[in-house]
Design a protein around this motif. Structure first.
Motif, mmCIF file in Angstrom:
data_model
loop_
_atom_site.group_PDB
_atom_site.id
_atom_site.type_symbol
_atom_site.label_atom_id
_atom_site.label_comp_id
_atom_site.label_asym_id
_atom_site.label_seq_id
_atom_site.Cartn_x
_atom_site.Cartn_y
_atom_site.Cartn_z
ATOM 1 N N GLU A 33 -9.787 1.641 -2.400
ATOM 2 C CA GLU A 33 -9.627 0.218 -2.071
ATOM 3 C C GLU A 33 -10.550 -0.179 -0.921
ATOM 4 O O GLU A 33 -11.254 -1.194 -0.981
ATOM 5 C CB GLU A 33 -8.178 -0.060 -1.700
ATOM 6 N N TYR A 36 -10.575 3.758 -9.777
ATOM 7 C CA TYR A 36 -9.862 4.468 -8.714
ATOM 8 C C TYR A 36 -10.453 5.832 -8.389
ATOM 9 O O TYR A 36 -10.098 6.425 -7.362
ATOM 10 C CB TYR A 36 -8.356 4.613 -8.986
ATOM 11 N N SER A 93 -3.671 3.017 2.708
ATOM 12 C CA SER A 93 -3.493 3.825 1.499
ATOM 13 C C SER A 93 -3.830 5.281 1.778
ATOM 14 O O SER A 93 -3.175 6.199 1.263
ATOM 15 C CB SER A 93 -4.392 3.292 0.372
ATOM 16 N N TYR A 97 -8.312 -6.167 2.302
ATOM 17 C CA TYR A 97 -8.540 -4.953 1.513
ATOM 18 C C TYR A 97 -8.766 -3.743 2.425
ATOM 19 O O TYR A 97 -8.340 -2.625 2.108
ATOM 20 C CB TYR A 97 -9.741 -5.138 0.594
ATOM 21 N N LYS A 148 -5.267 -2.759 3.848
ATOM 22 C CA LYS A 148 -4.481 -2.109 2.792
ATOM 23 C C LYS A 148 -5.094 -0.762 2.405
ATOM 24 O O LYS A 148 -4.380 0.231 2.227
ATOM 25 C CB LYS A 148 -4.418 -3.024 1.575
ATOM 26 N N GLY A 149 -6.417 -0.731 2.291
ATOM 27 C CA GLY A 149 -7.088 0.494 1.833
ATOM 28 C C GLY A 149 -6.973 1.641 2.807
ATOM 29 O O GLY A 149 -6.739 2.786 2.403
ATOM 30 N N ASN A 175 -14.133 -2.521 -1.655
ATOM 31 C CA ASN A 175 -14.080 -3.920 -1.251
ATOM 32 C C ASN A 175 -14.626 -4.225 0.142
ATOM 33 O O ASN A 175 -14.936 -5.387 0.418
ATOM 34 C CB ASN A 175 -12.631 -4.409 -1.310
ATOM 35 N N ALA A 178 0.827 -1.202 0.000
ATOM 36 C CA ALA A 178 0.000 0.000 0.000
ATOM 37 C C ALA A 178 0.860 1.250 0.000
ATOM 38 O O ALA A 178 0.621 2.196 -0.751
ATOM 39 C CB ALA A 178 -0.925 0.001 1.222
#
Length: 532
Positions: A62, A285, A109, A102, A105-106, A66, A11
């Protein structure tokens, strides 16, 4: 994702790179000129404003695409989809679950993109960029970073705090930081944002100081009872002060019609304090991909491909008072309800089924309903992070504090403003149980109810475990009208679930791939160095 690949570092690396190539000349839609590169892009106030626009779209993509429905709403038992991520509702999510990884990680991010913005402002902005523009950009970044960590705190508890992307890429094996330090980090970020963001955004949808103050009210309220059976008086006072400031001094008001909150033409309405800003018909995105996942039938999508929404649960539909039809019908389709703004070309749409599929996010077809701005996995609707009604109810809860009831004062008044907008009678006194019910009805399927339930659990663990285990999960509702009266019963699909919620499964496990790469995630939290 390959087995064992570190989502945390992935990420950081990808978002840092992605940020550098994604700065636009306008708030959302335009791409950079070829002549712009990292070292010379930050040369004007307008360019710096454009450089922060990915914080409202790409940063959240992200997590939003998800995980947001299933973590924020179906885990709270707002609704249930037995075919998509049912494990969130049945509390069977493991460290290997895609939706969990997700989310991890998201949300990181968001943190890494915010860090990139702050670093760019400090090191790349030229003398032609005004100090106020720099402060605003850093305020936006710290606001988003603080919010991301506030989500993570209520999902995992201790998490890894960091402000320098390169430092953690160079040294990714590190421990999590304790919850009290995560709270301090969040409050530091939001306080900076409150002090440096303007009272009105430079463009529609931009964060303001009111956005930050609204979030500070929620954070202080959460911290007031975190790991304590008595809410801290100083934190309650802070929550009240920030909420009162927003309620009394922002000049903002609730939107007059509840259903309008969930129409794309009302994006960035005056009740919206902060929202993810999706580009209508935007590319991957920067688009809201949830349209097809939130819409239950092509009958209301104008033929656009959809694959079935979550259905309101028996427990959720029972939260609505018999007269609470405005909010119910804006949140879930119920039998006999007519929607003039769906299938407008054919004179509207009447739902005739006996279940209650999700309505929020199911905004109709692409033509007259939405000016052609709908496609498969592409909705023009923004996603609220916080809106004014949330601050009203936060104010009420902070005023209630440790008392058994609240019978007067501004907190009760603002609580009743939410009910009045819903067409309900006002209350002369409210309890904690009233707060829970009002929040569940006001914010159903807005991806927020689970987060509030975690906050309450950290204050009243035994109470909330009993509450959660009494929710009849994950039974969907059958909703019919008999002589004009709404009748709710359990929909029997033949399934059998054994859901037991304990102290061990309120919070999520860390993603297994990251634990493999960073064994310190299994160790005790270590204090964060605030360099103070």
């Amino acid at each position: 994702m390959k087995k064992g690949q570190n989502l945390f570092i992935t990420a950081i690396s990808l978002i840092s790179l992605f940020y550098l190539i994604s700065c636009g000349k306008d708030f959302l839609e335009r791409t950079p000129e070829d002549s712009y590169v990292e070292d010379n892009y930050y040369t004007t106030d307008d360019a710096l404003e454009a450089a922060t626009s990915p914080l409202y779209t790409r940063a959240w993509f992200e997590y939003h695409t998800n995980s947001v429905i299933y973590i924020g709403s179906t885990r709270a038992n707002d609704a249930f989809n037995p075919w998509v991520y049912p494990e969130f509702t049945t509390f069977q999510v493991t460290a290997l679950h895609d939706g969990l990884t997700y989310a991890w990680k998201g949300l990181y991010s968001v943190v890494t993109m915010a860090n990139s913005v702050i670093d760019a402002v400090n090191t790349k902005a030229t003398a032609d960029v005004s100090e106020s523009a720099k402060e605003t950009a850093k305020g936006e970044a710290r606001l988003m970073r603080g919010i991301a960590y506030f989500y993570m705190l209520r999902l995992w508890g201790p998490v890894i705090l960091f402000e320098d992307n390169q430092e953690i890429v160079d040294n990714p094996i590190r421990p999590v930081n304790p919850e009290e330090d995560v709270f301090k980090f969040i409050i530091n970020d939001l306080t900076y944002a409150a002090e440096h963001l303007p009272e009105s955004g430079a463009a529609s949808g931009r964060a303001t100081s009111w956005s930050a103050k609204a979030m500070l009210a929620k954070v202080y309220l959460a911290r007031s009872g975190w790991n304590s059976d008595t809410r801290d008086a100083a934190d309650l006072e802070k929550a009240c002060d920030y909420a009162a400031d927003v309620c009394d001094n922002s000049g903002l008001n609730l939107l007059s019609k509840y259903e309008n909150l969930f129409k794309y033409k009302y994006n960035n309405n005056e009740e919206s304090l902060l929202a993810m800003q999706w580009v209508p018909l935007g590319e991957w995105y920067v688009c809201n991909t949830l349209y097809s996942e939130l819409t239950f039938s092509s009958d209301i999508s104008g033929g656009v491909n959809v694959w079935g929404a979550p259905y309101g649960t028996y427990d959720q539909i029972l939260q609505y008072e018999q007269n609470d039809t405005l909010r119910l019908n804006a949140s879930f389709f119920t039998q006999g309800t007519y929607y003039s703004y769906i299938n407008m070309a054919d004179g509207g749409y009447t739902y005739t089924g006996d279940m209650a599929p999700n309505k929020k996010g199911a905004i109709g077809g692409p033509d007259d309903d939405n000016d052609g701005k709908v496609a498969v996995m592409n909705s023009p609707l923004n996603t609220y992070i916080i809106r004014l009604a949330d601050v009203y109810l936060t104010y009420a809860e902070a005023c209630l504090g440790n008392s058994s009831s609240l019978s007067s004062g501004p907190g009760l008044d603002y609580f009743n403003r939410v009910r009045e907008r819903a067409g309900l009678e006002t209350k002369t006194s409210i309890t904690f149980e009233d707060i829970i019910r009002e929040r569940r009805c006001e914010f159903a399927m807005e991806y927020t109810n689970w987060y509030d339930m975690v906050t309450w659990y950290k204050w009243k663990p035994e109470y909330m475990l009993e509450y959660l285990n009494s929710q009849d999960r994950p039974i969907r509702a059958k909703v019919v009208r008999e002589n004009g009266v709404r009748v709710v019963s359990k929909y029997d699909d033949g399934s059998s679930y054994n859901v037991t919620i304990t102290n061990d499964n309120i919070f999520f496990p860390y993603p297994e791939s990251d634990v493999i790469q960073n064994p310190m995630l299994k160790e005790d939290p270590q204090p964060y160095d605030f360099n103070e």
